[in-house]
Design a protein around this motif. Structure first.
Motif, PDB file in Angstrom:
ATOM      1  N   GLU A   1       0.832  -1.201   0.000  1.00  0.00           N
ATOM      2  CA  GLU A   1       0.000   0.000   0.000  1.00  0.00           C
ATOM      3  C   GLU A   1       0.873   1.260   0.000  1.00  0.00           C
ATOM      4  OE1 GLU A   1      -2.810  -0.544   3.082  1.00  0.00           O
ATOM      5  OE2 GLU A   1      -4.049   1.114   2.387  1.00  0.00           O
TER       6      GLU A   1
ATOM      7  N   PRO B   1      -2.734   9.999   0.011  1.00  0.00           N
ATOM      8  CA  PRO B   1      -2.155   8.689  -0.269  1.00  0.00           C
ATOM      9  C   PRO B   1      -1.553   8.643  -1.666  1.00  0.00           C
ATOM     10  CG  PRO B   1      -4.545   8.588  -0.459  1.00  0.00           C
ATOM     11  CD  PRO B   1      -4.207   9.987  -0.035  1.00  0.00           C
TER      12      PRO B   1
ATOM     13  N   ARG C   1       2.252   7.927  -1.974  1.00  0.00           N
ATOM     14  CA  ARG C   1       3.727   7.916  -1.896  1.00  0.00           C
ATOM     15  C   ARG C   1       4.268   6.498  -1.859  1.00  0.00           C
ATOM     16  NH1 ARG C   1       6.969  11.959   0.727  1.00  0.00           N
ATOM     17  NH2 ARG C   1       8.173  10.262   1.596  1.00  0.00           N
TER      18      ARG C   1
ATOM     19  N   LYS D   1       6.648   3.689  -0.577  1.00  0.00           N
ATOM     20  CA  LYS D   1       7.375   3.504   0.693  1.00  0.00           C
ATOM     21  C   LYS D   1       8.845   3.832   0.494  1.00  0.00           C
ATOM     22  CE  LYS D   1       4.837  -0.290   2.909  1.00  0.00           C
ATOM     23  NZ  LYS D   1       4.178   0.484   3.938  1.00  0.00           N
TER      24      LYS D   1
ATOM     25  N   GLU E   1       2.035   5.072   0.918  1.00  0.00           N
ATOM     26  CA  GLU E   1       1.886   5.817   2.169  1.00  0.00           C
ATOM     27  C   GLU E   1       1.189   7.151   1.910  1.00  0.00           C
ATOM     28  OE1 GLU E   1       5.761   5.779   3.905  1.00  0.00           O
ATOM     29  OE2 GLU E   1       5.322   3.755   4.649  1.00  0.00           O
ATOM     30  N   THR E   2       0.693   7.707   2.991  1.00  0.00           N
ATOM     31  CA  THR E   2       0.049   9.017   2.904  1.00  0.00           C
ATOM     32  C   THR E   2       1.076  10.066   3.298  1.00  0.00           C
ATOM     33  OG1 THR E   2      -2.083   8.078   3.374  1.00  0.00           O
ATOM     34  CG2 THR E   2      -1.841  10.389   3.895  1.00  0.00           C
TER      35      THR E   2
ATOM     36  N   ASP F   1      11.895   0.608   3.945  1.00  0.00           N
ATOM     37  CA  ASP F   1      10.613  -0.049   4.248  1.00  0.00           C
ATOM     38  C   ASP F   1      10.268  -1.078   3.174  1.00  0.00           C
ATOM     39  OD1 ASP F   1      10.383   1.492   6.519  1.00  0.00           O
ATOM     40  OD2 ASP F   1       9.392   3.116   5.441  1.00  0.00           O
TER      41      ASP F   1
ATOM     42  N   ASP G   1      -2.508  -2.979  13.476  1.00  0.00           N
ATOM     43  CA  ASP G   1      -3.134  -3.063  12.162  1.00  0.00           C
ATOM     44  C   ASP G   1      -3.753  -4.465  12.016  1.00  0.00           C
ATOM     45  OD1 ASP G   1      -2.912  -1.670   9.297  1.00  0.00           O
ATOM     46  OD2 ASP G   1      -2.802  -3.835   9.064  1.00  0.00           O
TER      47      ASP G   1
END
Ligand code: CTP
Length: 403
Positions: free
Chosen positions: A149, A162, A164, A166, A151-152, A170, A382
């Motif tokens: 996913e 949202p 970006r 990682k 990133e924001t 990461d 999460d």
């Protein structure tokens, strides 16, 4: 950590392609072999020379004639790789991957590959949120690919939201975790239920609940990733399963969920009942839309059959049965009662009083209550990490029972 691992990285034309050389350095430092395929547009953002210097391999963007006169083809590259990471993936490449449009080496390689595929979309916020992009992501997840996913944060367009990619460290962590994932569910069949059930009142109205299905789907993804074949009986939800070994069976009502789950339960080694099944359904379904006449309207509700209770009654000695309990008060006591009454091996308690836990949130806070009275309390996490905790406990329990 990655000695002997062959990682193919596909780079497409997004601004965050500048992060990939740093990722390649990290992978090479850990001993991985890295090859890179790029689209033509990617070369506008990161030079092939940089990628080839760091990966210590030629970088391909087109079908290529080698010095010995043979072709480097998409089949060769796809077969070579242990895993493929496509990052960043633009909206265009997402669309091509989702619909099999193999008009460049990268997408042709992706289509020919047999190894696991990880994909990390990165783009401007509005493009990312567009239903077309979201539908393509859902489709790729349904193909069983691992979604990283975005990133924001602050985006190249100047907007914040949202989209970006990682950071390299990461992305590196995601790859390490993916490669080192245990395969401890190999050979097992697991039945998971997820989402709400909807109980029709008339052709246009229903009684439902706020379950998003995210917890059950995260469990199915986790367990399939660890080698199990998963049957997922799902109420109506907006999430997609993320692994090709998940067989989704869609149902709507508690009665349909009962029938499907019981039918599939005979061959299951482990059953995890995460669905929020309606306890009551309208006693009389009105085939015509109910008109607004007179004063108040009362609905007569009848009890649904308890699926978990039925599974508990028929549980085999070599079958592990796990339930969920959603409580607003006296959580431990109520969940403990359900554990005993429904003949479960353990029960996962979500308390609605905990902030960030429960139905519509992406996080959850659980307590696992075991048959022997033991209670394992976990932090707010999460739902993907919660799924890992549940899977870890399920497999430990199941393997112990078989020894
Ligand atoms: N469950 C089920 N069939 C039902 C209702 C619930 O299989 N008709 C399962 C749920 O999937 C969950 C567990 O039973 O794993 C507990 O659900 P929960 O709603 O917390 O409890 P109930 O037993 O329905 O009791 P109550 O609603 O009174 O708390």
């Amino acid at each position: 950590m990655l000695k002997g691992k062959k990682i193919l990285i596909g780079v497409t034309g997004g601004i965050s392609a500048y992060k990939i050389p740093l990722l390649i350095r990290l992978l090479k430092k850990e001993g991985a072999e890295v090859q890179v395929v790029i689209t033509k547009a990617a070369a506008d953002f990161v030079t092939p020379l940089t990628l080839s210097t760091l990966s210590q391999n030629p970088v391909y963007s087109d079908f290529f004639l080698k010095s010995d006169g043979t072709w480097i083809s998409h089949i060769d590259l796809g077969r070579w790789a242990d895993i493929i990471l496509i990052a960043p993936v633009t909206a265009t490449t997402l669309g091509k991957m989702a619909h099999g449009i193999a008009d460049n080496l990268l997408v042709a390689t992706y289509l020919a590959a047999r190894c696991p595929v990880l994909f990390a979309p990165a783009m401007d916020m509005d493009m990312f949120l567009h239903p077309s992009t979201q539908a393509n992501i859902a489709r790729l997840k349904e193909y069983g690919h691992f979604y990283i996913e975005p990133e924001t944060g602050y985006l190249a367009s100047g907007l914040t939201g949202p989209g970006r990619l990682k950071e390299p460290a990461d992305l590196f962590d995601v790859i390490i975790k993916f490669i080192n994932k245990p395969k401890d569910f190999q050979g097992l069949k697991v039945l998971v239920t997820a989402g709400p059930t909807l109980e029709p009142i008339d052709p246009v109205r229903f009684i439902g609940n706020r379950s998003s299905g995210r917890m059950g789907y995260a469990i199915a993804d986790e367990i399939a990733g660890r080698g199990a074949v998963v049957d997922l009986v799902s109420g109506p939800v907006n999430v997609a399963a993320g692994h090709h070994e998940i067989h989704v069976h869609r149902v709507e009502t508690a009665s349909e969920m009962f029938d499907k789950t019981i039918a599939l339960s005979g061959s299951a080694d482990i059953i995890i009942m995460a669905a929020a099944v309606a306890d009551y359904t309208p006693a009389d379904y009105s085939p015509q839309k109910i008109k607004k006449e007179g004063g108040n309207l009362s609905l007569n509700l009848k009890k649904t059959r308890d699926i978990l209770m039925e599974l508990g009654k028929n549980k085999r000695n070599n079958q592990t049965l796990i339930g969920f309990a959603l409580e607003t008060d006296d959580g431990t006591e109520n969940a403990g009662k359900k554990l005993a009454e429904k003949n479960l091996d353990f029960i996962v308690l979500n308390s609605l009083t905990d902030k960030g836990a429960g139905f519509e949130s992406s996080t959850n806070k659980i307590t696992i209550l075991r048959k022997n009275g033991e209670a394992l309390r976990f932090e707010l996490k999460d739902k993907k990490e919660v799924a890992r905790d549940i899977a870890d406990n399920a497999i430990i329990f199941h393997k112990k029972r078989l020894t």
